[in-house]
Design a protein around this motif. Structure first.
Motif, PDB file in Angstrom:
ATOM      1  N   SER A 199      -1.554   9.812  12.767  1.00 20.67           N
ATOM      2  CA  SER A 199      -0.481   9.331  11.899  1.00 20.67           C
ATOM      3  C   SER A 199       0.802   9.055  12.673  1.00 20.67           C
ATOM      4  N   ASN A 256       7.030   2.168   4.961  1.00 19.90           N
ATOM      5  CA  ASN A 256       6.995   0.718   5.098  1.00 19.90           C
ATOM      6  C   ASN A 256       8.282   0.137   4.527  1.00 19.90           C
ATOM      7  N   THR A 310       1.336   7.705   5.364  1.00 21.39           N
ATOM      8  CA  THR A 310       1.515   6.664   6.372  1.00 21.39           C
ATOM      9  C   THR A 310       0.183   5.998   6.668  1.00 21.39           C
ATOM     10  N   ARG A 311       0.263   4.888   7.341  1.00 16.56           N
ATOM     11  CA  ARG A 311      -0.938   4.140   7.721  1.00 16.56           C
ATOM     12  C   ARG A 311      -1.446   4.687   9.054  1.00 16.56           C
ATOM     13  N   GLN A 369       5.960   6.247   1.505  1.00 16.97           N
ATOM     14  CA  GLN A 369       5.149   5.637   2.566  1.00 16.97           C
ATOM     15  C   GLN A 369       6.091   4.896   3.488  1.00 16.97           C
ATOM     16  N   ASP A 421       0.828  -1.206   0.000  1.00 23.71           N
ATOM     17  CA  ASP A 421       0.000   0.000   0.000  1.00 23.71           C
ATOM     18  C   ASP A 421       0.863   1.257   0.000  1.00 23.71           C
ATOM     19  N   LYS A 457      -5.618   2.693   7.535  1.00 22.52           N
ATOM     20  CA  LYS A 457      -5.721   3.217   6.171  1.00 22.52           C
ATOM     21  C   LYS A 457      -4.550   4.131   5.866  1.00 22.52           C
ATOM     22  N   VAL A 458      -3.978   4.021   4.650  1.00 27.06           N
ATOM     23  CA  VAL A 458      -2.878   4.899   4.254  1.00 27.06           C
ATOM     24  C   VAL A 458      -3.434   6.265   3.866  1.00 27.06           C
TER      25      VAL A 458
END
Length: 515
Positions: free
Chosen positions: A471, A356, A229-230, A354, A39, A234-235
């Motif tokens: 966040s 991750n 970010t998640r 993002q 994601d 949800k991102v």
């Protein structure tokens, strides 16, 4: 003769295996699937092989808000991949005779002071950049993280003396950002700000045309990422977050093309395209020598024999002794990875928008494996499953905590508001105020006003801080200590879930009620 022929065949096979490039279409497909699996809105990837850029592409979008395409010129905050620049700059000062790696920090910053007097007097410039101070992981990072606080470099220098060590000096690796103080050393010995030095003495001669030493120096933001970010499963897109105070630790903004230029320069022994050597060869190679050892993981995937930190770089060996020099970087909403294997003349850079790390590990490891001769080891599937399990695990911890707070709101064992509300002070972080409006408890950090939220009861002595900015993903337990009259006299914090970024070092606060 037969034996010699067999050796020749084996040698040829090995040469073919380490030069086998992953097919472009296969890599394109992998990156697209990586975007979906983790994601991530946008990723850009670059590969340098044998002095040539063989791959430089962007995928996805630079922002969920504008949905413009990510490309090889899209600017990204490279975060802690800036640390290699800081150490290169300091090495240039060593080369100029203005500095020595083993100079005591107090030779250049007389007001520098740590918790222990002996360590203060013996702490060197080398110690600033090798994560062996004895302080804990990310100690003091709340002085610059998240953005919006009022701490400056002088505050950081003044306040590190309040950070108590977790281990003895130089005995253990613990990642921290004392590079901020190293940037001040550079400023005092060179006469230039860290930002001016990086841009004029390194980026310009190297040929990094679109990079800047800090986010605030980027005047054209028409092709720059938004951070993501998640949050709550949800991102989402979030504002850029980085304090200018910490630029020497992670402020550089760049893109794939410029980072490939930087890689090419480094792989060319610190010699520019025009033939200018920016750093003595001996001093340059010292940057990649082991300074602080780290254990090799028991389940290491590359049969490594050693691992550790050099001067601004991690170093290890992969498959048969190929030295790997690498670093990662992370801000709120973006993570990056920079990898070099010098004896294969190979560099791989992955920039994302993002936070991750499984995404960049998937891409880097797959590319790296193709040059090292590994069969397809299915990194996307492995990291994808691991990431899903990790997120599920963290979400379950948080759900259980908040389920308990929901049941505790009117519990008879809870302390009275007048026993908790007030100002709690930490020596290096300042005041944290806890208030009650008749219905709810609120908490706010005076010097870092972006850190505020609601306090929810968890048990008779512990509350949960639910930060307003979801966040952050950094909610904490707040454990109060009470006197014989049932009045709170101090408090400590501990994060709820392991996904919390280590730079939210709330656990280092020693909060004493002062009002």
């Amino acid at each position: 003769m037969i034996f010699k022929r067999l050796l020749t065949i084996v040698f040829i096979i090995n040469i073919i295996s380490i030069n086998a490039q992953i097919e472009e279409q296969q890599l394109d497909k992998l990156i697209q699937e990586t975007l979906t699996t983790f994601d991530v809105p946008g990723i850009s990837v670059g590969i340098l092989k044998d002095g040539e850029i063989v791959y430089a592409k962007g995928y996805g979008v630079r922002s969920l808000t504008n949905e413009k395409d990510m490309n090889d010129n899209t600017l990204v905050g490279v975060a802690s991949n800036s640390k290699g620049f800081t150490c290169f700059a300091l090495a240039m000062m060593v080369d100029a005779g203005k500095l020595n790696w083993d100079d005591k920090v107090r030779q250049h910053i007389p007001e520098f002071q740590l918790h222990d007097a002996w360590v203060t007097e013996n702490f060197t410039v080398r110690d600033l950049v090798t994560h062996r101070s004895g302080m804990g992981l990310g100690a003091g990072d709340l002085m610059f993280f998240p953005e919006g606080n009022d701490f400056n470099v002088d505050d950081v220098i003044n306040n590190v003396k309040y950070l108590e060590p977790e281990t003895s000096f130089r005995s253990k690796f613990a990642y921290n950002n004392m590079f901020i103080i190293a940037g001040e050393v550079l400023k005092r010995v060179s006469g230039l700000s860290w930002e001016d030095f990086i841009e004029t003495k390194i980026m310009k001669p190297v040929g990094m045309k679109n990079s800047k030493a800090s986010y605030n120096r980027v005047t054209d933001k028409s092709n720059i990422i938004d951070a993501h970010t998640r949050a709550e499963g949800k991102v989402i897109q979030i504002p850029h977050d980085w304090s200018e105070t910490a630029n020497p630790a992670g402020g550089i903004v760049s893109n794939i093309n410029d980072m490939m230029t930087w890689a090419k320069f480094l792989m060319n022994d610190a010699v520019t395209e025009s033939g200018d050597r920016l750093l003595d060869k001996r001093l340059f190679h010292e940057l990649w020598q082991l300074q602080t050892p780290l254990n090799v993981r028991a389940n290491d995937s590359y049969n490594s024999n050693f691992r550790g930190y050099g001067l601004g770089w991690f170093v290890t060996d992969v498959k048969g002794g190929h030295k790997q020099v690498y670093h990662t970087g992370g801000l709120l909403g973006t993570v990056t990875q920079f990898t070099m294997i010098p004896d294969l003349d190979l560099a791989i850079v992955v920039l994302t928008n993002q936070m991750n790390g499984s995404a960049f590990n998937t891409i880097t490891n797959t590319i790296k494996d193709s040059y090292l001769g590994y069969e397809n080891r299915g990194w996307l599937k492995k990291y994808g499953a691991r990431n899903a399990d990790y997120l599920k695990y963290n979400d379950s911890i948080k759900a259980a905590v908040y389920a308990k707070t929901a049941k505790m709101k009117a519990h008879s064992t809870l302390p009275k508001p007048e026993d908790i509300v007030g100002t709690y002070t930490d020596d290096w972080f300042g005041d944290v105020n806890i208030s009650h409006d008749g219905k709810t408890y609120n908490i706010k950090c005076k010097r870092s006003p972006a850190i505020f939220g609601e306090l929810l009861p968890y048990n008779a002595t512990t509350f949960v801080t639910k930060w307003n900015n979801r966040s952050f993903d950094a909610d904490v337990f707040v454990q109060f200590t009470f006197n014989e009259n049932g009045e709170a006299v101090s408090a400590s914090m501990k994060y709820i879930a392991p996904i919390t970024d280590f730079s939210f070092d709330f656990h280092d606060l020693e909060l004493v009620k002062t009002n």
